[in-house]
Design a protein around this motif. Structure first.
Motif, PDB file in Angstrom:
ATOM      1  N   LEU A  76     100.188  29.366  75.017  1.00 60.86           N
ATOM      2  CA  LEU A  76      99.409  30.225  75.912  1.00 60.86           C
ATOM      3  C   LEU A  76      98.472  31.136  75.120  1.00 60.86           C
ATOM      4  O   LEU A  76      97.332  31.378  75.521  1.00 60.86           O
ATOM      5  N   LEU A  77      98.942  31.641  73.997  1.00 58.86           N
ATOM      6  CA  LEU A  77      98.084  32.488  73.156  1.00 58.86           C
ATOM      7  C   LEU A  77      96.920  31.683  72.580  1.00 58.86           C
ATOM      8  O   LEU A  77      95.799  32.206  72.435  1.00 58.86           O
ATOM      9  N   ALA A  78      97.169  30.401  72.274  1.00 57.35           N
ATOM     10  CA  ALA A  78      96.089  29.540  71.795  1.00 57.35           C
ATOM     11  C   ALA A  78      95.042  29.317  72.881  1.00 57.35           C
ATOM     12  O   ALA A  78      93.838  29.271  72.601  1.00 57.35           O
ATOM     13  N   GLU A  79      95.489  29.227  74.129  1.00 56.70           N
ATOM     14  CA  GLU A  79      94.575  29.010  75.261  1.00 56.70           C
ATOM     15  C   GLU A  79      93.864  30.287  75.684  1.00 56.70           C
ATOM     16  O   GLU A  79      92.838  30.225  76.375  1.00 56.70           O
ATOM     17  N   HIS A  80      94.426  31.436  75.310  1.00 58.28           N
ATOM     18  CA  HIS A  80      93.849  32.730  75.713  1.00 58.28           C
ATOM     19  C   HIS A  80      93.596  33.578  74.455  1.00 58.28           C
ATOM     20  O   HIS A  80      94.365  34.493  74.146  1.00 58.28           O
ATOM     21  N   PRO A  81      92.525  33.281  73.716  1.00 59.55           N
ATOM     22  CA  PRO A  81      92.271  33.990  72.452  1.00 59.55           C
ATOM     23  C   PRO A  81      92.122  35.497  72.608  1.00 59.55           C
ATOM     24  O   PRO A  81      92.418  36.250  71.678  1.00 59.55           O
ATOM     25  N   GLU A  82      91.664  35.958  73.790  1.00 54.78           N
ATOM     26  CA  GLU A  82      91.515  37.404  73.991  1.00 54.78           C
ATOM     27  C   GLU A  82      92.884  38.093  74.028  1.00 54.78           C
ATOM     28  O   GLU A  82      93.047  39.212  73.518  1.00 54.78           O
ATOM     29  N   VAL A  83      93.877  37.421  74.619  1.00 53.83           N
ATOM     30  CA  VAL A  83      95.238  37.968  74.635  1.00 53.83           C
ATOM     31  C   VAL A  83      95.816  37.924  73.220  1.00 53.83           C
ATOM     32  O   VAL A  83      96.457  38.878  72.760  1.00 53.83           O
ATOM     33  N   GLN A  84      95.572  36.817  72.526  1.00 54.13           N
ATOM     34  CA  GLN A  84      96.057  36.681  71.151  1.00 54.13           C
ATOM     35  C   GLN A  84      95.503  37.806  70.274  1.00 54.13           C
ATOM     36  O   GLN A  84      96.248  38.420  69.483  1.00 54.13           O
ATOM     37  N   GLY A  85      94.223  38.088  70.415  1.00 58.07           N
ATOM     38  CA  GLY A  85      93.602  39.136  69.611  1.00 58.07           C
ATOM     39  C   GLY A  85      94.144  40.521  69.928  1.00 58.07           C
ATOM     40  O   GLY A  85      94.404  41.328  69.026  1.00 58.07           O
ATOM     41  N   LYS A  86      94.330  40.797  71.209  1.00 56.42           N
ATOM     42  CA  LYS A  86      94.844  42.103  71.629  1.00 56.42           C
ATOM     43  C   LYS A  86      96.281  42.299  71.125  1.00 56.42           C
ATOM     44  O   LYS A  86      96.638  43.386  70.658  1.00 56.42           O
ATOM     45  N   LEU A  87      97.085  41.249  71.209  1.00 53.86           N
ATOM     46  CA  LEU A  87      98.471  41.335  70.752  1.00 53.86           C
ATOM     47  C   LEU A  87      98.530  41.506  69.235  1.00 53.86           C
ATOM     48  O   LEU A  87      99.309  42.318  68.712  1.00 53.86           O
ATOM     49  N   ARG A  88      97.698  40.764  68.524  1.00 49.25           N
ATOM     50  CA  ARG A  88      97.676  40.889  67.061  1.00 49.25           C
ATOM     51  C   ARG A  88      97.293  42.308  66.644  1.00 49.25           C
ATOM     52  O   ARG A  88      97.862  42.874  65.694  1.00 49.25           O
ATOM     53  N   LYS A  89      96.345  42.914  67.334  1.00 48.39           N
ATOM     54  CA  LYS A  89      95.911  44.283  67.023  1.00 48.39           C
ATOM     55  C   LYS A  89      97.081  45.252  67.158  1.00 48.39           C
ATOM     56  O   LYS A  89      97.301  46.119  66.302  1.00 48.39           O
TER      57      LYS A  89
END
Length: 545
Positions: A341-354
């Protein structure tokens, strides 16, 4: 001689199965007034629809079309009640949990494959095992395990980095395989004080492969599993084993091989633990877990327990096999789904990584327990993934006597009357719709089918709290509730959060471009295209700020 006996046992099992189900076809039932979809056939009812490995559209349709309860057709006229109404679920899972008991086919299958562990026991026997096991999964023990979780997850991080770093572009990685391996090593070291996999080689060892193939094999043997409770027990275990060896089915034989391997490892782990315990605490000094793993704690508690609370050796061995299968597949598959899901939603992945970068001082420090469990966006991503994609889609219950099932709101019966409670006859199969409860639009809102981590930050609808869903975790049925709630759900949550943090600090995740299908089984699993082999390829590259 053995062939004749095997045929006789098979015939008697089939006759019991037919008697059990055919009598339903000629009897009327209070369930006849409960609406439900038309059956496909008299022989299979709706089972082929709901047990198909890609039946997600069927479950979505049932969730939208019916207000929390519906009747399904089972084989040969048998009636099945599918339930996701929260008030009815409370009766099934909590209030009348010993009336709506675990299904016979699940208990029998668990006993045959995993031994007499927590999944294979009922009633007082189950409560006795749980009484001894509950303290093992306390928050205090979770805190103590955190350094081990980090050590293992750092090894995972380093192993994958060695395969991704220095490449000119993203590298395809089977994330499911790696999540299975790290989950096995986490339950191995933290749970059993035993190292299964150093996470160095390109593939898991034979035990890891055996455990990973457990659910796909069980999916292939659905019919065998449902007939199993109606086969009479043959007196001799040796004879039962010989009969199984003669079944001309490759899936049965592979499952037998895998079960034998798990049992051998479980016995070896228990025997080694008991030997070390007999020598005193010093004997654990240089051992994995240093004697503070869950199994060592359990064995000490069992030794100190009264005679009436003490578990026999075979049940301790059964807990080992149960821990391995239950802890590995559920969490590894949930982690794999999260990365997908994080791969499909890069904006969520970026926010979570931050969020993770800030909490870990730019990735230089491991996050302490209190901070880790309270990171809001990490928690939201985990909760939302477990809401919309629970690893276990549904569980089966059977009524041990007639019961009355209340509803949160009346439904309209087939005859047009208003039905506010349902008389459920003895021996009725009841499906607890975990997937449907978690996606119920009447509770979660019109966007209930959408993966939106922000819903956990923006404030859930009042209907969620008002529903009083009887799950043990976050108003969800994902980990069930009542006396058969998942005993290790805190362990699973901690594992997910540690692995997510360390992986996102190092890697960027992208879809592989291959067609991924998630398969319905005892525990859902992904595969590529039409294959039944568990696999989830994703593209990984080193994260650069």
């Amino acid at each position: 001689m053995l062939g004749t006996i095997a045929q006789a046992v098979a015939l008697s099992g089939v006759l019991w199965f037919l008697w059990k189900y055919c009598k339903q076809a000629v009897l009327t039932s209070p369930l006849d007034n409960i609406p439900g979809p038309p059956r496909d056939s008299f022989l299979y009812g709706n089972l082929k629809q709901i047990l198909h490995r890609h039946a997600w559209p069927v479950y979505d349709a049932l969730t939208e079309a019916y207000p929390g309860v519906l009747r399904l057709a089972g084989p040969l006229g048998h009636r099945i009640l599918y339930v996701f109404d929260p008030v009815a679920l409370h009766s099934i899972i909590v209030k009348d949990q010993y009336v709506f008991e675990e299904s016979r086919f699940f208990i029998k299958t668990s006993e045959v494959t995993l031994g007499p562990g927590l999944l294979a026991t009922l009633g007082d026997h189950h409560r006795k095992q749980r009484k001894l096991l509950n303290p093992v999964f306390s928050i205090a023990h979770m805190r103590h395990m955190l350094p081990t979780f980090y050590d293992i997850s750092h090894k995972l991080q380093q192993s994958i980095e060695g395969r991704v770093s220095g490449r000119s572009g993203p590298v395809e990685v089977d994330i499911l395989s790696w999540m299975g391996r790290v989950a096995l090593e986490l339950i191995g070291q933290s749970g059993l004080g035993y190292s299964f996999d150093p996470l160095v080689a390109d593939s898991a060892d034979e035990l890891g492969l055996a455990v990973k193939s457990f659910q796909p094999l069980m999916m292939q043997l659905n019919i065998f599993r449902r007939i199993l409770p109606y086969f009479p027990d043959v007196a001799s275990p040796w004879l039962r084993r010989k009969i199984v060896e003669m079944i001309p089915n490759k899936n049965v034989q592979q499952l037998k091989k895998n079960v034998d391997l798990m049992h051998e490892r479980a016995v070896a782990i228990c025997e080694e633990k008991k030997r070390l315990l007999a020598q005193g605490d010093e004997a654990f000094k240089d051992k994995v877990g240093e004697g503070k793993d869950l199994m060592s704690i359990l064995l000490r508690a069992n030794m100190a327990a009264s005679d009436e609370d003490k578990l026999p050796d075979e049940e301790i061995v059964g807990q080992v096999s149960t821990f391995i299968v239950a802890a590995m597949d559920t969490t590894s598959n949930a982690l794999s789904m999260t990365f997908s899901l994080l791969a499909e939603h890069p904006e969520v992945q970026g926010k979570l990584r931050k969020e993770i970068m800030e909490a870990s001082n730019g990735g230089l420090e491991d996050i302490d327990y209190d901070t880790l469990v309270s990171l809001p966006y990490l928690d939201a991503v985990c909760r939302e993934t477990l809401r919309i994609h629970p690893p276990i889609t549904s569980v089966f219950r059977e009524t041990r006597k007639d019961a009355v099932l209340p509803l949160s709101q009346p439904i309209t019966g087939v005859d047009g009357s208003q039905v506010s409670e349902i008389l459920v006859p003895k021996d009725t199969t009841v499906i607890v719709g975990i997937y449907s409860s978690n996606r119920n639009k009447a509770i979660w809102g019109e966007d209930a089918f959408e993966w939106k981590p922000e819903r956990w930050l923006d404030g859930l609808p009042d209907t969620v709290a008002d529903a009083k869903i009887p799950g043990v975790y976050s108003n969800l049925m994902t980990f069930l509730g009542g006396g058969r709630a998942c005993i290790g759900f805190k362990f699973s949550q901690l594992e997910m959060k540690v692995v997510l943090c360390l992986m996102l600090l190092k890697f960027k995740f992208e879809p592989s471009g291959k067609q991924i299908k998630w398969n319905i089984a005892g525990i859902r699993f992904p595969s590529v295209g039409d294959s039944t082999k568990p696999s989830l390829p994703l593209k990984l590259s080193m994260y650069k700020e």
